[in-house]
Design a protein around this motif. Structure first.
Motif, mmCIF file in Angstrom:
data_model
loop_
_atom_site.group_PDB
_atom_site.id
_atom_site.type_symbol
_atom_site.label_atom_id
_atom_site.label_comp_id
_atom_site.label_asym_id
_atom_site.label_seq_id
_atom_site.Cartn_x
_atom_site.Cartn_y
_atom_site.Cartn_z
ATOM 1 N N THR A 90 0.833 -1.208 0.000
ATOM 2 C CA THR A 90 0.000 0.000 0.000
ATOM 3 C C THR A 90 0.866 1.256 0.000
ATOM 4 O O THR A 90 0.619 2.201 -0.757
ATOM 5 N N THR A 91 1.870 1.259 0.861
ATOM 6 C CA THR A 91 2.764 2.421 0.946
ATOM 7 C C THR A 91 3.468 2.666 -0.383
ATOM 8 O O THR A 91 3.587 3.805 -0.844
ATOM 9 N N GLU A 92 3.947 1.569 -1.000
ATOM 10 C CA GLU A 92 4.644 1.697 -2.276
ATOM 11 C C GLU A 92 3.724 2.256 -3.358
ATOM 12 O O GLU A 92 4.089 3.160 -4.106
ATOM 13 N N LEU A 93 2.497 1.733 -3.409
ATOM 14 C CA LEU A 93 1.551 2.197 -4.423
ATOM 15 C C LEU A 93 1.142 3.652 -4.176
ATOM 16 O O LEU A 93 0.974 4.429 -5.122
ATOM 17 N N LEU A 94 0.973 4.016 -2.909
ATOM 18 C CA LEU A 94 0.616 5.404 -2.587
ATOM 19 C C LEU A 94 1.682 6.371 -3.079
ATOM 20 O O LEU A 94 1.378 7.433 -3.617
ATOM 21 N N SER A 95 2.949 6.008 -2.859
ATOM 22 C CA SER A 95 4.027 6.882 -3.303
ATOM 23 C C SER A 95 4.052 6.984 -4.827
ATOM 24 O O SER A 95 4.418 8.010 -5.390
ATOM 25 N N ARG A 96 3.655 5.894 -5.497
ATOM 26 C CA ARG A 96 3.648 5.904 -6.955
ATOM 27 C C ARG A 96 2.460 6.708 -7.492
ATOM 28 O O ARG A 96 2.543 7.399 -8.495
ATOM 29 N N ILE A 112 -6.689 7.171 1.657
ATOM 30 C CA ILE A 112 -6.277 6.329 2.785
ATOM 31 C C ILE A 112 -5.654 7.214 3.857
ATOM 32 O O ILE A 112 -4.857 8.104 3.568
ATOM 33 N N ASP A 113 -6.021 6.943 5.106
ATOM 34 C CA ASP A 113 -5.470 7.684 6.242
ATOM 35 C C ASP A 113 -3.998 7.287 6.413
ATOM 36 O O ASP A 113 -3.690 6.182 6.861
ATOM 37 N N LYS A 114 -3.094 8.195 6.028
ATOM 38 C CA LYS A 114 -1.670 7.855 6.038
ATOM 39 C C LYS A 114 -1.133 7.662 7.454
ATOM 40 O O LYS A 114 -0.227 6.861 7.682
#
Length: 993
Positions: A281-287, A297-299
């Motif tokens: 999820t973190t990787e996709l969010l950064s992308r 999404i609540d980071k």
């Protein structure tokens, strides 16, 4: 109770207390009115309540003639109401966060089931059995939405829920709530049973490659108009709302991570799956970036999940966990490295990312462990770190800190001051934090009874920077009144606080600070304090590392005022040290302070400091020249010329200044000045100017053979004289007179060691090339002609020396090697210097090193042999030397290959080498690099004669290549040869580099 009745009761239980301004039936009669109505609402709560109303009316049961409850009929009215509910959800872009916030579980279940129905999800088929890649986009999206909601609902149901307060009990309300609760429980039971299926469905979504589309208000209208025609448009094209595949995968990964985390309490292995999904999820969010509309999404919550998973399911490499303070603390506790906690807490005192209760909990945990182990020191330090955090935030200091400092010691005070310094970065701290720390340090002084401990605090750098001079003086005055035993110095010092007299510990501490400090103002302050405490000490002798050249120290030590003498000496010594270690910023500060000081009373020392600052500017310029091609500022060049022409009597001068100035002019090609503008008297009096003038003239006139030969001859004679041997007479016991040779001649303009030191300050390629060729020529004259060393421009030098016995050729050889080594540190890609270095190693029988540099010389001028090596680099002489190196290293097959490189192939040497059976190279593996058919035919014959069938076959295979056919055009044969040369030289480079 039928499902339809249950649906109706569920919706009635969710009816809002205050209905919206427009009633549901108005939209039923006029559907376009709904879109206009939705655009009026800024918030999402009112549209969500419309969903409740629409579904309530659509699921309301009916009564037949016998007054029996019947399911709601499937008529146009109810279908329109359900579609209106879907339109409202589509207006909200199917945001589950918004929908779940206002809709109960039963209503959400009805809404998403209706979405599945209109999206043509096959009835009676489990979602897990469907192939998502073969379904239309809107169908896939409906399935993913439903299963995401199912997992989110299961996760949410595991959280404790505070029961809502209700008024006086009313039978109808209690019954309605009880029915809704039972319905919710039954739905949750089904969802929990289907959890594994939902997980599999969402995991299958990761294999989808196409983007997704979900129904919008428009597509729902199209479906209602003509389902048979519009189905393809809405479900197989881009008519719906586009949701990129990465956005959907991000949402799916987050929901999977949440369900796996929830399962971890009963199945610990699930934490690892949760961790991987949250990382995805973190990787996709950064992308995706922050501009996504659907990926809300609540980071902070995601970061909390990642942190918790890192602790509950740490990765194999614990180092990857140490990205947050929580992770670092967990790692250190797990590994038993409790000392690492101190650095984390001190860093957190600046970032303030760990909450107060967490730090206190950590301290309690350590105190519990200290009861069974030796962690007292750790507990003390953690307590100090927490106390400093409290101070910075203006909080009341804990009781544990006060208990620990009931009996303060030097070590405790030392660490407390260290913690305060590391926790407060003055350039970044706020004024409130500075003030809080200053008040704390003042109160600490008040609480200490031991005078030495008080002085430790009051003389600390942080204390002095936080409190003004008046505050410090006032504090010490108050302490004097408090305790008559405190004997403070009564000597007034305008800018410093009073210091206790006759305290050897205090003097030692100040001397320690004096050694470490590089700030001129602080050095002056410390010296004033030290001289106020004792007058019989010479503080310039405190450190043996403080070295000042003898020409300067004799002048400085004659200063009568002790404080001024110490200050000038120490500032200069520290400035010279900073310059030597390339700390040019502090060196300039120290020299500037020293110049300002001596200007008041000594013109001689003022000129000394001006000269030293010039030298410092030259060093600074030369240090930046490696990364920049910009010329130095004209002002600096003018100052260098001014120094060389300076004629001020009685000013002590350092030899290195003259060297650096001349080297500076040569490095920046100021040849016009050195050859034409430098005063003649300066040339006669300064040997470095004389040497610089000769070098500049030789460089300038290199292209003119007559002039350059005359100038080169002057330079040649000067260097020969420097390298000459002087002799002196000695009478023996028998009365005879004998000659004794001395290594260093006094006839030259400078000693050979001074010339070598001067050369190592040069970096101009042409100047270094001329010097290398001069020493090579001089070495060749005195050495055997067989081992002649090559160099550029070697023809400009004389070919003989009148008196060979007068030259120290051993010293010439040593100097030549050092100059070449130094030149290669300046530019390791100069093929001429590399060839010279290779010849030097060849002449000294170091054949492996010689081959290394011969190959490197070829590599740098041929793009690592991808191009042909220029013939002036690999001459026949160089190739023959490479052949001899290989032969003496017993690499005979390499000898045969190199014999092909010669202008005329040396068959005799090649055949003789191939006859050697004791070869230390790869032998037949080099046959692919041979392009001369004669050598390959000889190899075939040789292996046949020896009975070496395998090697004979390799030679036959090599000779049988079509590109080596003698009937081929010359261009083809040349290309084949060049190809094999390249591969062979690259293979040799890999072997010798």
């Amino acid at each position: 109770m039928t499902a339809e009745v249950a649906d109706w009761e569920a919706t009635t239980g969710s009816r809002p207390c205050t209905p919206p301004q427009a009633s549901w039936f108005e939209f039923l009669l006029n559907e376009p009115l709904l879109e206009q109505h939705l655009q009026k609402y800024c918030s999402d709560s009112a549209p969500v309540q419309l969903i409740v109303q629409f579904l309530e009316q659509a699921s309301k049961p009916s009564l037949n003639e016998q007054n029996q409850v019947q399911p709601p009929p499937d008529n146009r009215r109810n279908r329109t109401l359900k579609r209106l509910a879907l339109k409202v959800a589509a207006h909200l872009k199917w945001d589950l966060d918004i929908l779940e916030k206002s809709l109960t579980v039963p209503v959400m279940n009805m809404l998403l089931n209706e979405l599945l129905c209109v999206s043509k999800v096959p009835a009676g088929t489990k979602h897990v059995d469907l192939d998502l890649s073969s379904l239309p986009p809107t169908t896939v999206m409906a399935i993913l939405l439903y299963n995401r909601w199912a997992l989110r609902t299961v996760v949410k149901s595991s959280f404790p829920v505070k029961q809502p307060k209700i008024g006086p009990p009313q039978l109808n309300i209690i019954t309605q709530m009880q029915q809704e609760k039972e319905l919710t429980d039954s739905i949750l039971k089904v969802l929990k049973e289907q959890t594994e299926d939902s997980i599999l469905v969402l995991e299958a979504a990761f294999h989808l490659k196409k983007d997704h589309y979900v129904h919008t208000v428009r597509t729902l209208d199209l479906l209602a108009a003509e389902p048979g025609i519009t189905n393809g448009e809405t479900e197989c094209s881009t008519a719906g709302l586009l949701i990129h595949n990465e956005e959907m995968q991000c949402l799916v990964a987050y929901d999977l991570g949440a369900i796996f985390y929830q399962q971890g309490s009963t199945k610990p292995s699930a934490y690892e799956k949760a961790r991987l999904n949250f990382l995805k999820t973190t990787e996709l969010l950064s992308r995706i970036g922050p501009d996504s509309v659907h990926c809300m999404i609540d980071k902070k919550k995601l970061a909390g999940y990642c942190q918790a998973c890192g602790v509950l399911a740490p990765p194999a490499d614990l180092g990857t966990l140490q990205t947050t303070p929580y992770g670092k603390i967990h790692c250190y506790i797990t590994l038993g490295n409790y000392w690492g906690l101190i650095d984390v807490l001190l860093e957190d005192n600046i970032t303030k990312s760990l909450p107060y209760h967490f730090r206190q909990s950590l301290l309690r945990q350590l105190f519990q462990k200290a009861q069974t182990g030796a962690l007292e020191e750790i507990c003390f330090r953690v307590c100090i770190c927490n106390a400093v955090r409290d101070v910075l935030e203006g909080q009341v200091i804990g009781v544990r800190f006060c208990q620990l400092f009931l009996k303060p010691t030097k070590d405790k005070i030392d660490f407390l001051l260290e913690a305060c310094s590391k926790s407060l970065r003055l350039e970044l701290a706020s004024e409130i934090e500075k003030r809080n720390m200053a008040v704390f340090l003042k109160n600490l002084c008040w609480s200490l009874e031991d005078l030495q401990l008080v002085f430790m605090v009051s003389s600390h750098e942080l204390f002095m920077r936080l409190l003004k001079d008046e505050e410090r003086k006032l504090l010490l005055d108050q302490m004097r009144k408090r305790s008559p035993r405190v004997n403070l110095c009564t000597k007034p010092v305008t800018t410093f606080y009073d210091i206790p007299a006759s305290a050897s510990v205090s003097i030692g501490q100040l001397e320690h600070q004096l050694i470490l400090s590089v700030e001129p103002r602080r050095i002056r302050e410390i010296l004033i304090e030290l001289h106020g405490m004792t007058s019989d000490r010479q503080f310039w002798t405190v450190s043996s590392k403080w070295e000042v050249p003898a020409v300067y120290s004799s002048v400085i030590l004659n200063i009568k005022d002790n404080l001024t003498r110490d200050l000038v000496y120490i500032l200069m010594a520290k400035g010279l040290h900073c310059s030597a270690i390339k700390n040019f910023v502090h060196a300039k500060q120290l020299f500037s302070a020293c110049l300002e000081l001596v200007t008041e009373f000594s013109p001689k020392l003022r000129q000394v400091m001006i000269n030293e600052m010039l030298l410092l500017d030259i060093y600074t310029q030369e240090a930046t020249a490696a990364n920049s091609v910009e010329r130095p500022p004209p002002e600096l060049v003018s100052r260098v010329r001014g120094y060389l022409e300076m004629r001020i009597p009685d000013v002590p001068l350092r030899q290195v200044l003259g060297e650096e100035c001349v080297a500076f002019l040569l490095n920046w090609r100021e040849n016009e000045y050195l050859t034409l503008q430098v005063p003649a008297s300066l040339t006669q009096s300064n040997p470095y100017v004389k040497m610089g003038q000769l070098l500049a003239a030789t460089c300038k006139e290199l292209l003119g053979p007559k002039e350059s030969r005359r100038t080169a001859k002057d330079l040649w004679e000067t260097v020969v004289q420097i390298c000459s041997l002087s002799s002196q007479q000695k009478r023996g016991n028998d009365g005879r007179v004998s000659l004794i040779k001395q290594r260093e001649s006094t006839l030259g303009i400078m000693y050979r060691s001074e010339l070598l030191s001067f050369i190592k300050k040069l970096r101009e390629p042409l100047v270094l090339t001329i010097l290398i060729s001069l020493f090579v020529k001089l070495h060749n004259i005195g050495d055997d002609i067989v081992n002649d060393i090559s160099a550029e421009h070697i023809s400009i030098w004389p070919s003989s020396i009148p008196n060979l016995q007068s030259v120290d050729f051993e010293a010439v050889a040593v100097t030549m090697k050092e100059v070449v080594n130094y030149a290669l540190t300046i530019n390791s890609s100069n093929h001429s210097w590399l060839s010279t270095q290779a010849d030097i190693y060849f002449a000294t029988n170091q054949y492996s090193a010689a081959l290394h540099y011969y190959l490197q010389a070829g590599a740098v001028c041929s793009d690592f042999f991808n191009k042909a090596v220029p013939p002036d680099v690999y001459t026949d002489q160089v190739l023959k030397r490479m052949i001899k190196c290989c032969s003496l290293l017993n690499c005979h097959t390499q000898v045969a290959v190199f014999c092909q490189f010669l202008r005329d192939v040396d068959y005799m040497t090649a055949f003789k080498a191939l006859q050697e059976q004791n070869s230390h190279d790869s032998m037949d593996s080099y046959y692919d690099y041979i392009w001369d058919v004669t050598i390959l035919e000889y190899l075939t014959y040789l292996h046949h004669k020896r009975g070496e069938t395998d090697k004979r076959q390799i030679a036959i295979k090599a000779i049988g290549q079509t590109e080596l056919n003698a009937s081929n055009p010359e261009e083809v044969l040349q290309l084949a040869a060049q190809k094999r040369k390249k591969k062979f030289l690259q293979a040799m480079a890999k072997l010798y580099f």
